[in-house]
Design a protein around this motif. Structure first.
Motif, PDB file in Angstrom:
ATOM      1  N   THR A  66       0.839  -1.200   0.000  1.00 17.60           N
ATOM      2  CA  THR A  66       0.000   0.000   0.000  1.00 17.60           C
ATOM      3  C   THR A  66       0.873   1.249   0.000  1.00 17.60           C
ATOM      4  O   THR A  66       2.071   1.197   0.303  1.00 17.60           O
ATOM      5  N   GLU A  67       0.271   2.389  -0.333  1.00 15.07           N
ATOM      6  CA  GLU A  67       1.002   3.645  -0.332  1.00 15.07           C
ATOM      7  C   GLU A  67       1.286   4.104   1.090  1.00 15.07           C
ATOM      8  O   GLU A  67       0.510   3.830   2.010  1.00 15.07           O
ATOM      9  N   LEU A  68       2.379   4.824   1.241  1.00 17.95           N
ATOM     10  CA  LEU A  68       2.663   5.420   2.538  1.00 17.95           C
ATOM     11  C   LEU A  68       1.625   6.484   2.864  1.00 17.95           C
ATOM     12  O   LEU A  68       1.195   7.233   1.977  1.00 17.95           O
ATOM     13  N   PRO A  69       1.217   6.583   4.118  1.00 12.52           N
ATOM     14  CA  PRO A  69       0.299   7.667   4.513  1.00 12.52           C
ATOM     15  C   PRO A  69       0.956   9.021   4.320  1.00 12.52           C
ATOM     16  O   PRO A  69       2.182   9.144   4.295  1.00 12.52           O
ATOM     17  N   SER A  70       0.135  10.051   4.190  1.00  9.27           N
ATOM     18  CA  SER A  70       0.636  11.419   4.118  1.00  9.27           C
ATOM     19  C   SER A  70       0.918  11.931   5.527  1.00  9.27           C
ATOM     20  O   SER A  70       0.124  11.725   6.451  1.00  9.27           O
ATOM     21  N   LEU A  71       2.043  12.591   5.673  1.00  6.72           N
ATOM     22  CA  LEU A  71       2.461  13.138   6.957  1.00  6.72           C
ATOM     23  C   LEU A  71       2.162  14.635   6.960  1.00  6.72           C
ATOM     24  O   LEU A  71       2.571  15.360   6.054  1.00  6.72           O
ATOM     25  N   ILE A  72       1.423  15.095   7.967  1.00 11.91           N
ATOM     26  CA  ILE A  72       1.039  16.496   8.080  1.00 11.91           C
ATOM     27  C   ILE A  72       1.673  17.044   9.351  1.00 11.91           C
ATOM     28  O   ILE A  72       1.371  16.585  10.461  1.00 11.91           O
ATOM     29  N   LEU A  73       2.572  18.005   9.189  1.00 15.56           N
ATOM     30  CA  LEU A  73       3.322  18.552  10.322  1.00 15.56           C
ATOM     31  C   LEU A  73       2.830  19.958  10.629  1.00 15.56           C
ATOM     32  O   LEU A  73       2.919  20.849   9.790  1.00 15.56           O
ATOM     33  N   TRP A  74       2.325  20.138  11.854  1.00 15.99           N
ATOM     34  CA  TRP A  74       1.776  21.428  12.279  1.00 15.99           C
ATOM     35  C   TRP A  74       2.735  22.095  13.252  1.00 15.99           C
ATOM     36  O   TRP A  74       2.937  21.605  14.363  1.00 15.99           O
TER      37      TRP A  74
END
Length: 252
Positions: free
Chosen positions: A194-202
């Motif tokens: 599967t694709e890697l999840p998207s990482l969201i950095l706040w």
């Protein structure tokens, strides 16, 4: 509280922290850190196989009732809207990051003008939201459930808050833990094809995670922390969250 799929990654992460600083946990357990121990790994209730997005904020809310172990989900909040329709509820307004996130979602949905996100403009939305058969969700628990259904893992750069320690310092200490967590996610994606999840950095503390080697493997988005008012107008965040309709009772 953590789903069994995370147990080995959590154990490896804690070991990595101890190897980096053998005194860290001894010091931690002697302090009044938040969240309470039973909530520390609450974010990991989301099974690893369901993770599509990894959202990393700064650290827990600095209030015992509020710190849930889940990024920006304030445990003191139940209702989203003021009962009199005057705007967001008082407890949402106290949780600055949550308040600005909700306002960003309303702007993305076209319910608020990005230049006018308070006062009478917000009152108009709120008064409609509390009406019978309103299309908007009413409770924070519904928002958290919608994020869960979208595959969000809601973490913080530091899993703990201590009033006597700078958040950036604790954030640095938890980097080895997050390295192991992200490595486990990457290995799972490779095994399952599967694709890697998207990482969201706040925020700046979360942005420091780019120093971790494994982060380079993930598609990632960087934004200011939601406690900044500019977050409400962040078009990248609006574009990301708009298709999810997180505030809608009946999502397509």
């Amino acid at each position: 509280m953590a789903d069994p799929s995370w147990h080995s990654a959590i154990a490896a992460g804690l070991l990595a922290m101890h190897q980096r600083d053998g005194n860290y946990f001894n010091t931690l357990i002697q302090s009044a850190f938040l969240p309470a121990r039973s909530r520390l790994f609450a974010a990991f209730r989301q099974p690893m196989s369901k993770v599509r997005y990894i959202l990393i904020g700064e650290g827990p809310y600095p209030r015992e009732e509020s710190a849930t172990g889940v990024c920006f989900m304030d445990g003191a909040v139940s209702r989203l809207w003021a009962e009199d329709g005057s705007g967001l509820s008082k407890k949402v307004n106290r949780a600055t990051s949550l308040r600005n996130f909700i306002k960003m979602l309303l702007v993305a949905a076209g319910a608020l003008d990005p230049a006018h996100t308070s006062g009478s403009a917000l009152q108009k939305v709120s008064s409609s939201a509390i009406e019978a058969y309103s299309p908007w969700i009413q409770q924070l628990a519904e928002l958290q459930q919608h994020l869960h259904e979208q595959g969000f893992l809601l973490l913080n750069a530091s899993l703990v808050f201590r009033s006597e320690v700078a958040p950036a310092k604790d954030g640095k200490a938890w980097q080895p833990f997050l390295q192991e967590v992200l490595s486990a996610i990457a290995e799972h994606a490779a095994r399952s094809g599967t694709e890697l999840p998207s990482l969201i950095l706040w925020g700046k503390i979360a942005e420091q995670l780019r120093q971790i080697p494994v982060v380079a493997d993930f598609p990632h988005i960087i934004a200011e922390h939601p406690y900044n008012l500019s977050f409400i107008r962040n078009e990248t965040m609006q574009a990301l969250f708009y298709p999810m309709h997180l505030l809608s009772r009946h999502r397509s």
